[in-house]
Write an enzyme that holds these catalytic residues in place. Structure first.
Site, mmCIF file in Angstrom:
data_model
loop_
_atom_site.group_PDB
_atom_site.id
_atom_site.type_symbol
_atom_site.label_atom_id
_atom_site.label_comp_id
_atom_site.label_asym_id
_atom_site.label_seq_id
_atom_site.Cartn_x
_atom_site.Cartn_y
_atom_site.Cartn_z
ATOM 1 N N LYS A 107 0.809 -1.224 0.000
ATOM 2 C CA LYS A 107 0.000 0.000 0.000
ATOM 3 C C LYS A 107 0.842 1.272 0.000
ATOM 4 C CE LYS A 107 -4.466 -1.451 1.665
ATOM 5 N NZ LYS A 107 -4.277 -2.877 2.053
ATOM 6 N N GLU B 255 -10.050 7.467 3.609
ATOM 7 C CA GLU B 255 -10.958 6.612 4.356
ATOM 8 C C GLU B 255 -10.203 5.329 4.674
ATOM 9 O OE1 GLU B 255 -10.615 6.450 1.099
ATOM 10 O OE2 GLU B 255 -10.274 4.293 1.105
ATOM 11 N N SER C 252 1.880 -9.677 -0.997
ATOM 12 C CA SER C 252 1.477 -8.269 -0.853
ATOM 13 C C SER C 252 1.809 -7.668 0.506
ATOM 14 C CB SER C 252 -0.020 -8.126 -1.140
ATOM 15 O OG SER C 252 -0.779 -8.996 -0.325
HETATM 16 C C1 PLP Z 1 -5.064 -3.970 1.462
HETATM 17 C C2 PLP Z 1 -4.338 -5.215 1.204
HETATM 18 C C3 PLP Z 1 -4.691 -6.091 0.149
HETATM 19 C C4 PLP Z 1 -5.887 -5.887 -0.721
HETATM 20 O O1 PLP Z 1 -5.916 -4.721 -1.461
HETATM 21 P P1 PLP Z 1 -5.684 -4.722 -3.042
HETATM 22 O O2 PLP Z 1 -6.034 -3.330 -3.416
HETATM 23 O O3 PLP Z 1 -6.574 -5.743 -3.646
HETATM 24 O O4 PLP Z 1 -4.257 -5.031 -3.259
HETATM 25 C C5 PLP Z 1 -3.920 -7.215 -0.058
HETATM 26 N N1 PLP Z 1 -2.862 -7.514 0.715
HETATM 27 C C6 PLP Z 1 -2.493 -6.711 1.734
HETATM 28 C C7 PLP Z 1 -1.326 -7.104 2.559
HETATM 29 C C8 PLP Z 1 -3.217 -5.534 2.015
HETATM 30 O O5 PLP Z 1 -2.841 -4.759 3.031
#
Ligand code: PLP
Length: 391
Positions: free
Chosen positions: A93, A115, A374
């Site tokens: 993010k 938000e 992610s």
């Molecule tokens: C917020 C988040 C997601 C999901 O958000 P996307 O916009 O679909 O990427 C996925 N993995 C993590 C670790 C997150 O914090």
């Protein structure tokens, strides 16, 4: 709509999806942001500044780690992990948040608002605002505030003001509505920083632009390690920002399979139908009244009834494949990644890991798969402890 506004909206279409279905006063404000983004996105000085923060603050480039133990145990394609979990603040993010905050700075905005649902985007936004010295207000539903008190405290530590939204059900949707009201009232000096590749134009395009750093790096890294492109790239899909960033530089490489893993409990892409929600058109799960259906995933970041317009388009145009992974499967992958590789993934990312493990078996050892990790799973350890105890 004037012809000017029309052309701005048209730029935000992916096939029939995307666009900008919002009141005229909001349209004007987002049109301004779209123009500024167009102006700066290829500006060498702006790109240099973005790169600087990616390297010196976020800690990029992060590694593409070969998951040797997992690969050996499963057999089949080599599994590589793109390590967004190693970024400052522990997830992808921050890439987008830094990019948009830099744009806000260029636009001369005096404050940033956002938000947040579970709090992850709020914490990332508060982090960027702290480094850039920009006052920050985060809107959060009162119900979410109650459940995520530690993230509220984190944001406050970082100097942000957290506003409790009492209206409606006190959830993310209500927080978005309040943030948009704030924007319309204060647009002259306020930038609305959106957290995923969703919402009206220009957000999906802008978020992809900043998250594309993921695949820009992974492509270079896999070519250096394997001498060829991967057979597949796998990423989890909530709103779709980490997935679109992980896919971006492979979309025109037709031999690379692009696979989005969404929670079986919120199967927006695989089971949704086209509808306008939250100001844009996408595949979505709606009830008989056309309202977004409530969803539930053990991974808070994947718990969203819509999905980015470009994913909707990649699905119907069959360029990308989307599959569902259940909470239980993700939980297993979470434990397996920890045991085999010494990496605790976010529960969101564990959905992608689970799918990659299924896929690896079906491919040859000459092939490779890139899984976008992610985020890190420290935030989920408590919850997994409870889930495993209750089994
Ligand atoms: C917020 C988040 C997601 C999901 O958000 P996307 O916009 O679909 O990427 C996925 N993995 C993590 C670790 C997150 O914090």
């Amino acid at each position: 709509m004037s012809s000017d506004q029309q052309s701005v909206a048209e730029k935000g279409f992916f096939g029939e999806f995307g666009g900008s279905y919002i009141p005229e006063d909001l349209q004007k404000v987002l049109g301004m942001i779209a123009d500024e983004f167009e102006k700066y996105k290829e500006d060498p000085e702006f790109l240099q500044e973005f790169r600087h923060y990616m390297e010196e603050y976020v800690g990029r480039e992060n590694p593409l780690t070969f998951a040797a133990n997992l690969t050996n145990r499963i057999g089949g394609a080599k599994i590589y992990l793109k390590r967004e979990d190693l970024n400052h603040t522990g997830a992808h993010k921050i890439n987008n948040v830094i990019g948009q905050a830099l744009l806000a700075k260029r636009m001369g905005s005096k404050r940033i608002i956002a938000e947040t649902g579970a709090g992850q985007h709020g914490v990332a936004t508060a982090t960027a605002c702290a480094t850039f010295g920009i006052p920050c207000t985060i809107y959060m539903g009162k119900e979410d505030i109650r459940r995520q008190s530690l993230n509220v405290f984190r944001m406050e530590l970082l100097g942000a003001k957290v506003v409790s939204v009492e209206k409606g059900q006190g959830r993310l949707k209500d927080a978005v509505a309040e943030a948009l009201n704030d924007l319309v009232e204060n647009y002259k000096d306020t930038f609305y920083l959106l957290g995923s590749a969703v919402g009206p134009h220009p957000y999906p395009t802008m978020v992809k632009h900043f998250q594309a750093v993921i695949s820009e790096e992974s492509k270079r890294q896999i070519l250096a390690k394997e001498g060829k492109l991967p057979a597949a790239v796998v990423a989890c899909v909530g709103g779709g920002s980490n997935a679109i960033g992980a896919f971006a530089h492979y979309i025109n490489e037709s031999e690379v399979r692009l696979i989005g893993a969404e929670p079986a409990e919120a199967p927006t892409v695989t089971q949704g139908s086209p509808a306008v929600i939250h100001g844009y058109k996408c595949l979505t799960l709606v009830d008989e009244n056309g309202d977004p259906k409530p969803t539930y995933s053990i991974a808070a970041g994947l718990d969203y009834p819509g999905v980015g317009p470009e994913h909707s388009y990649l699905k119907v145009s069959e360029r990308a494949e989307y599959v569902t992974v259940s909470g239980n499967e993700a939980l297993k992958a979470f434990q397996e990644m920890a045991r085999e590789e010494g990496i605790i993934p976010a529960l969101e990312s564990a959905h992608a890991v689970s799918e990659a493990m299924k896929l690896a078996k079906t491919l040859s050892p000459d092939d490779s798969i890139i899984v976008n990790l992610s985020g890190r799973g420290d935030k989920d350890v408590d919850m997994v402890f409870q889930l495993l105890k209750d089994k």
